[in-house]
Design an enzyme around this catalytic site. Sequence first.
Site, PDB file in Angstrom:
ATOM      1  N   ARG A  87       3.170   1.885  10.305  1.00  0.00           N
ATOM      2  CA  ARG A  87       2.567   2.150   8.993  1.00  0.00           C
ATOM      3  C   ARG A  87       3.663   2.033   7.933  1.00  0.00           C
ATOM      4  O   ARG A  87       4.494   2.925   7.775  1.00  0.00           O
ATOM      5  CB  ARG A  87       1.926   3.539   8.959  1.00  0.00           C
ATOM      6  N   ARG A 100       0.854  -1.195   0.000  1.00  0.00           N
ATOM      7  CA  ARG A 100       0.000   0.000   0.000  1.00  0.00           C
ATOM      8  C   ARG A 100       0.886   1.240   0.000  1.00  0.00           C
ATOM      9  O   ARG A 100       1.845   1.329   0.767  1.00  0.00           O
ATOM     10  CB  ARG A 100      -0.928   0.026   1.217  1.00  0.00           C
ATOM     11  N   SER A 107      -9.601  -5.601  10.708  1.00  0.00           N
ATOM     12  CA  SER A 107     -10.870  -5.052  10.219  1.00  0.00           C
ATOM     13  C   SER A 107     -11.731  -6.190   9.691  1.00  0.00           C
ATOM     14  O   SER A 107     -11.276  -6.987   8.863  1.00  0.00           O
ATOM     15  CB  SER A 107     -10.644  -4.030   9.101  1.00  0.00           C
ATOM     16  N   ARG A 137       2.757  -4.727  11.829  1.00  0.00           N
ATOM     17  CA  ARG A 137       2.077  -3.915  12.839  1.00  0.00           C
ATOM     18  C   ARG A 137       1.845  -4.702  14.126  1.00  0.00           C
ATOM     19  O   ARG A 137       1.977  -4.152  15.231  1.00  0.00           O
ATOM     20  CB  ARG A 137       0.759  -3.369  12.296  1.00  0.00           C
ATOM     21  N   GLU A 167      -5.295   0.178  15.498  1.00  0.00           N
ATOM     22  CA  GLU A 167      -6.037  -0.765  14.656  1.00  0.00           C
ATOM     23  C   GLU A 167      -5.113  -1.857  14.121  1.00  0.00           C
ATOM     24  O   GLU A 167      -4.070  -1.579  13.537  1.00  0.00           O
ATOM     25  CB  GLU A 167      -6.681  -0.031  13.480  1.00  0.00           C
TER      26      GLU A 167
END
Length: 420
Positions: free
Chosen positions: A273, A258, A350, A388, A347
């Site tokens: 990130r 990403r 999801s 992460r 986070e």
Amino acid sequence: MIDINYIKQNAEQFRHAIRNKRIPADLDQLLELDDERRRLQLATDDMRRERNLLSRATKQIAESEMVAHLEKCKFVTDELEQLERKLRHVTERHQHLLLLMPSLPTADVPTGATDDDNVELKKWGEPRQFDFDARDHVELARMRQLVLFDQAREFAGSRAYALTGNGALLELAVMRLAVDFLIGRGYTLTMPPLAVKENAMVGTGYFPLGEENAYVLEKDKLFLTGTSEVGLVALQANRIFSEAELPARFAGLSTCFRREAGAAGRDTRGLYRVHQFQKVEQVVFAVDDDALTAKMHADMLENSEQILQLLELPYRVVAVCTGEMGLGQVRKHDIETWMPSRNAYGETHSCSTLGTFQSRRLNIRYKTADGAKRFVHTLNNTAVASPRILVALLENHQLADGSIHIPSALRQYMYGNETI
């Protein structure tokens, strides 16, 4: 894509969804274009019939009338070509706007604009209180030679990193734990392609609106995926399941990419990130039944919770508000794991239900017992994503001397070691 007739029948609900999900879509323009497209289609069909009649009549036309007849044929042919050009143009615009129409959130989704409006549903575990000066994951990783930050960024750019030694083994251990856990629950492990065509990105709902976050292989017209969900769902394109095959559960293991284009300057320190990461993803295909899908959503969420509990990490579950949902999601929950250096939950997972949003785009259906064909529901959820999750693991399990406690569930993958 969402059925235009369904959109027309529920126009006000779609207006609310566009506004609440903050989607840059114009419903009024879509409806106007749909009327124009239908009008042009009728006119084109009429003109095509007239051209065909004139063509068939040519053999019966007297020589004295042939010039006038051919002129009329040419006029009709020219008119038809103009109509077809207009229809193609309107259809392209219509299709683009239709791709921007969001799924309707379920009634239990909280309305809100940002993650501040997400609603906490539960917590598990207590954030650790240290009796020593706790280090962040970057310091711990450097102390124990788990990650090469500076060396990687010299040749791979910002946010690059290289896991090494026990750091690499720790990531593999977490991946294996998640894979073994899901296989034990009936998931089929799949390692899908990482570079896909545009139709896979559109079909899963990552395009349009997500292009800026995708890495592009321009020469080959391929895109690097940001989740194995893209490949797992696209692999079933044009498939017709039998009802007995559902739910069909898949565990995707892949490297993900990403650009994080909308996150410039945010969370750039360390591993939180990054542009390249590893992920185990849950993807499920289910029958078109909202109650059963809601249960499946809860089961997938529970899988991720149990993995975090095996990792001995405190977390909380939140219901994601409308403004933080994606285009196709009708229900979404995030799991946020406690990260001491942030003094906050971050986070890490999801869980999303998309109804028939993806299956309509990719033509994924199932045959019911009575022979009817219906579109499947699709769901997805993170099982684990690294590095992460390593932020939470290193920081929560650190010891006073900078060594790292290895949770018992991981030790079988770490050669039996109890600490790093």
